[in-house]
Design a protein around this motif. Structure first.
Motif, PDB file in Angstrom:
ATOM      1  N   GLU A  81     -22.460   3.972  -3.376  1.00  0.00           N
ATOM      2  CA  GLU A  81     -21.799   3.512  -1.939  1.00  0.00           C
ATOM      3  C   GLU A  81     -23.179   2.830  -1.525  1.00  0.00           C
ATOM      4  OE1 GLU A  81     -18.750   6.850  -3.286  1.00  0.00           O
ATOM      5  OE2 GLU A  81     -21.086   6.511  -3.549  1.00  0.00           O
ATOM      6  N   PHE A  82     -24.412   3.548  -1.746  1.00  0.00           N
ATOM      7  CA  PHE A  82     -25.588   2.919  -1.334  1.00  0.00           C
ATOM      8  C   PHE A  82     -25.930   1.433  -1.559  1.00  0.00           C
ATOM      9  CE2 PHE A  82     -30.074   2.459  -2.747  1.00  0.00           C
ATOM     10  CZ  PHE A  82     -30.722   2.444  -1.280  1.00  0.00           C
ATOM     11  N   VAL A  83     -25.779   1.318  -3.074  1.00  0.00           N
ATOM     12  CA  VAL A  83     -25.999  -0.005  -3.371  1.00  0.00           C
ATOM     13  C   VAL A  83     -25.042  -0.951  -2.700  1.00  0.00           C
ATOM     14  CG1 VAL A  83     -25.603  -1.605  -5.478  1.00  0.00           C
ATOM     15  CG2 VAL A  83     -26.390   0.918  -5.651  1.00  0.00           C
ATOM     16  N   GLN A  84     -23.735  -0.568  -2.643  1.00  0.00           N
ATOM     17  CA  GLN A  84     -22.936  -1.375  -1.744  1.00  0.00           C
ATOM     18  C   GLN A  84     -23.444  -1.533  -0.408  1.00  0.00           C
ATOM     19  OE1 GLN A  84     -20.069  -3.113  -3.233  1.00  0.00           O
ATOM     20  NE2 GLN A  84     -20.224  -4.123  -1.280  1.00  0.00           N
ATOM     21  N   TYR A  85     -23.802  -0.697   0.323  1.00  0.00           N
ATOM     22  CA  TYR A  85     -24.535  -0.849   1.336  1.00  0.00           C
ATOM     23  C   TYR A  85     -25.719  -1.827   1.700  1.00  0.00           C
ATOM     24  CZ  TYR A  85     -27.170   1.164   5.547  1.00  0.00           C
ATOM     25  OH  TYR A  85     -28.052   1.358   6.663  1.00  0.00           O
ATOM     26  N   THR A  86     -26.388  -1.843   0.691  1.00  0.00           N
ATOM     27  CA  THR A  86     -27.690  -2.704   0.937  1.00  0.00           C
ATOM     28  C   THR A  86     -27.044  -4.075   0.540  1.00  0.00           C
ATOM     29  OG1 THR A  86     -28.074  -2.701  -1.983  1.00  0.00           O
ATOM     30  CG2 THR A  86     -29.272  -0.942  -0.488  1.00  0.00           C
ATOM     31  N   PRO A  92     -32.526  -6.556   0.281  1.00  0.00           N
ATOM     32  CA  PRO A  92     -33.068  -6.403  -1.127  1.00  0.00           C
ATOM     33  C   PRO A  92     -33.465  -4.952  -1.599  1.00  0.00           C
ATOM     34  CG  PRO A  92     -34.343  -8.075   0.106  1.00  0.00           C
ATOM     35  CD  PRO A  92     -33.722  -7.255   0.966  1.00  0.00           C
ATOM     36  N   LEU A  93     -32.772  -4.700  -2.890  1.00  0.00           N
ATOM     37  CA  LEU A  93     -33.198  -3.187  -3.562  1.00  0.00           C
ATOM     38  C   LEU A  93     -33.598  -3.563  -4.811  1.00  0.00           C
ATOM     39  CD1 LEU A  93     -32.585  -0.359  -3.887  1.00  0.00           C
ATOM     40  CD2 LEU A  93     -30.369  -0.998  -4.647  1.00  0.00           C
ATOM     41  N   TYR A  94     -34.715  -3.053  -5.041  1.00  0.00           N
ATOM     42  CA  TYR A  94     -35.501  -2.916  -6.482  1.00  0.00           C
ATOM     43  C   TYR A  94     -35.570  -1.524  -6.861  1.00  0.00           C
ATOM     44  CZ  TYR A  94     -36.709  -7.645  -5.020  1.00  0.00           C
ATOM     45  OH  TYR A  94     -36.636  -9.011  -4.713  1.00  0.00           O
ATOM     46  N   VAL A  95     -35.051  -1.413  -8.041  1.00  0.00           N
ATOM     47  CA  VAL A  95     -35.374   0.076  -8.776  1.00  0.00           C
ATOM     48  C   VAL A  95     -36.698  -0.332  -9.639  1.00  0.00           C
ATOM     49  CG1 VAL A  95     -34.691   1.435 -10.355  1.00  0.00           C
ATOM     50  CG2 VAL A  95     -32.993   0.331  -8.884  1.00  0.00           C
ATOM     51  N   ASP A 101     -36.914   1.977 -20.584  1.00  0.00           N
ATOM     52  CA  ASP A 101     -35.761   0.891 -20.873  1.00  0.00           C
ATOM     53  C   ASP A 101     -34.459   1.405 -21.561  1.00  0.00           C
ATOM     54  OD1 ASP A 101     -36.877   0.802 -23.247  1.00  0.00           O
ATOM     55  OD2 ASP A 101     -36.783  -1.347 -23.329  1.00  0.00           O
ATOM     56  N   PHE A 102     -34.588   2.582 -22.415  1.00  0.00           N
ATOM     57  CA  PHE A 102     -33.600   2.761 -23.297  1.00  0.00           C
ATOM     58  C   PHE A 102     -32.729   3.909 -22.678  1.00  0.00           C
ATOM     59  CE2 PHE A 102     -36.589   5.981 -24.429  1.00  0.00           C
ATOM     60  CZ  PHE A 102     -36.152   7.039 -24.603  1.00  0.00           C
ATOM     61  N   PHE A 103     -32.936   4.293 -21.334  1.00  0.00           N
ATOM     62  CA  PHE A 103     -32.037   5.061 -20.690  1.00  0.00           C
ATOM     63  C   PHE A 103     -32.147   4.609 -19.207  1.00  0.00           C
ATOM     64  CE2 PHE A 103     -36.339   7.677 -20.413  1.00  0.00           C
ATOM     65  CZ  PHE A 103     -36.162   7.627 -18.852  1.00  0.00           C
ATOM     66  N   VAL A 104     -32.842   4.008 -18.651  1.00  0.00           N
ATOM     67  CA  VAL A 104     -32.661   3.335 -17.423  1.00  0.00           C
ATOM     68  C   VAL A 104     -31.798   2.315 -17.210  1.00  0.00           C
ATOM     69  CG1 VAL A 104     -33.969   1.968 -15.430  1.00  0.00           C
ATOM     70  CG2 VAL A 104     -35.230   3.663 -16.760  1.00  0.00           C
ATOM     71  N   TYR A 105     -31.622   1.307 -18.217  1.00  0.00           N
ATOM     72  CA  TYR A 105     -30.661   0.168 -18.188  1.00  0.00           C
ATOM     73  C   TYR A 105     -29.149   0.727 -18.314  1.00  0.00           C
ATOM     74  CZ  TYR A 105     -34.175  -3.389 -18.044  1.00  0.00           C
ATOM     75  OH  TYR A 105     -35.546  -4.076 -17.879  1.00  0.00           O
ATOM     76  N   PRO A 106     -29.114   1.391 -19.417  1.00  0.00           N
ATOM     77  CA  PRO A 106     -27.630   2.179 -19.638  1.00  0.00           C
ATOM     78  C   PRO A 106     -27.107   2.904 -18.533  1.00  0.00           C
ATOM     79  CG  PRO A 106     -29.101   2.748 -21.409  1.00  0.00           C
ATOM     80  CD  PRO A 106     -30.018   1.976 -20.623  1.00  0.00           C
ATOM     81  N   HIS A 113     -28.237  -4.853 -11.029  1.00  0.00           N
ATOM     82  CA  HIS A 113     -28.411  -5.945 -11.945  1.00  0.00           C
ATOM     83  C   HIS A 113     -29.735  -5.696 -12.289  1.00  0.00           C
ATOM     84  CE1 HIS A 113     -24.892  -8.186 -10.823  1.00  0.00           C
ATOM     85  NE2 HIS A 113     -25.350  -8.402  -9.566  1.00  0.00           N
ATOM     86  N   GLU A 114     -29.807  -5.972 -13.910  1.00  0.00           N
ATOM     87  CA  GLU A 114     -31.110  -5.953 -14.292  1.00  0.00           C
ATOM     88  C   GLU A 114     -32.206  -6.633 -13.904  1.00  0.00           C
ATOM     89  OE1 GLU A 114     -31.076  -6.353 -18.728  1.00  0.00           O
ATOM     90  OE2 GLU A 114     -29.724  -4.663 -19.267  1.00  0.00           O
ATOM     91  N   ASP A 115     -32.114  -7.781 -13.156  1.00  0.00           N
ATOM     92  CA  ASP A 115     -33.450  -8.505 -12.767  1.00  0.00           C
ATOM     93  C   ASP A 115     -33.704  -7.637 -11.406  1.00  0.00           C
ATOM     94  OD1 ASP A 115     -31.035  -9.028 -10.938  1.00  0.00           O
ATOM     95  OD2 ASP A 115     -31.285 -11.319 -11.226  1.00  0.00           O
TER      96      ASP A 115
END
Length: 220
Positions: A81-86, A92-95, A101-106, A113-115
């Motif tokens: 819901e937070f991602v939708q809120y932003t 702009p939201l950056y993680v 990478d092998f656990f963050v992306y999945p 989005h990966e970018d």
């Protein structure tokens, strides 16, 4: 351009627990614990500590580690819901994560989005796991962060944007020092109190949305 930008940690912030710690507890020999304490006490750099922790693990255990973490990691309540809120608010939201990478992306697949994700990379091609660091410190940082959050803040944000950092640990402290406002829990919350950084605490991402609404109202 939005007047705000959010830099959000991953381990222990988006997820309920720290995934690197979970992996080490399950798979690493006892030497990992001294490395963890060294990082938390700031006696060794994050880059050195995390790199050496993963070098304790054989690359052959990749499938087991991936399966374990994808089955055990929990996304904190309200994050979707937070991602939708932003998105609705055009913030702009950056993680920005010291995770791998092998656990963050999945775990963020279908959510972010990966970018919009910046993290470290695992190399399984040698006998033991090696961590690679695509987001190293810039010339203004000498902390050997690994994934350098202050450098990424300088790269991703503009001077006139209000920088909001969301995090939980010592790995978020340098980013918090550059923030206009910090939304914190756990060790980062203690550090914000100690250093007098403008902050509020959170438990879920529903709390985060409420805090962002308060910030919005105060700036009107």
């Amino acid at each position: 351009m939005s007047d705000k930008v959010i830099i959000c940690d991953f381990d222990g912030t988006i997820t309920e627990t720290d995934n690197i710690i979970a992996i080490m507890k399950k798979f690493a020999p006892p030497e990992w614990d001294a490395l963890k304490e060294g990082v938390l006490s700031q006696n060794i750099s994050i880059k050195e500590g995390v790199g050496k922790m993963f070098q304790l693990l054989p690359s052959s255990s990749k499938a087991q580690i991936v399966e374990y973490i994808l089955n055990h990691a929990e996304i904190r309540s309200g994050f979707r819901e937070f991602v939708q809120y932003t998105q609705d608010k055009n913030i702009p939201l950056y993680v920005v994560s010291g995770g791998i990478d092998f656990f963050v992306y999945p775990l963020l697949d279908g959510l972010v989005h990966e970018d919009q994700i910046y993290c470290n990379v695992a190399n399984f091609s040698k006998e033991n796991i090696e961590i690679e660091w695509p987001n190293n410190c810039d010339e203004y940082c000498t902390n050997e962060c690994g994934c350098c959050k202050p450098s990424l803040i300088r790269q991703l944000t503009h001077e006139d944007q209000k920088k909001i950092v969301i995090g939980d640990s010592i790995t978020d402290l340098q980013a918090a020092k550059l923030a206009d406002f910090v939304i914190a829990r756990d060790l980062l919350l203690e550090k914000c109190k100690e250093l007098g950084l403008p902050h509020q605490s959170f438990t879920t991402f529903y709390d985060v949305m409420n805090i962002l609404d308060q910030i919005e109202e105060e700036s009107v």
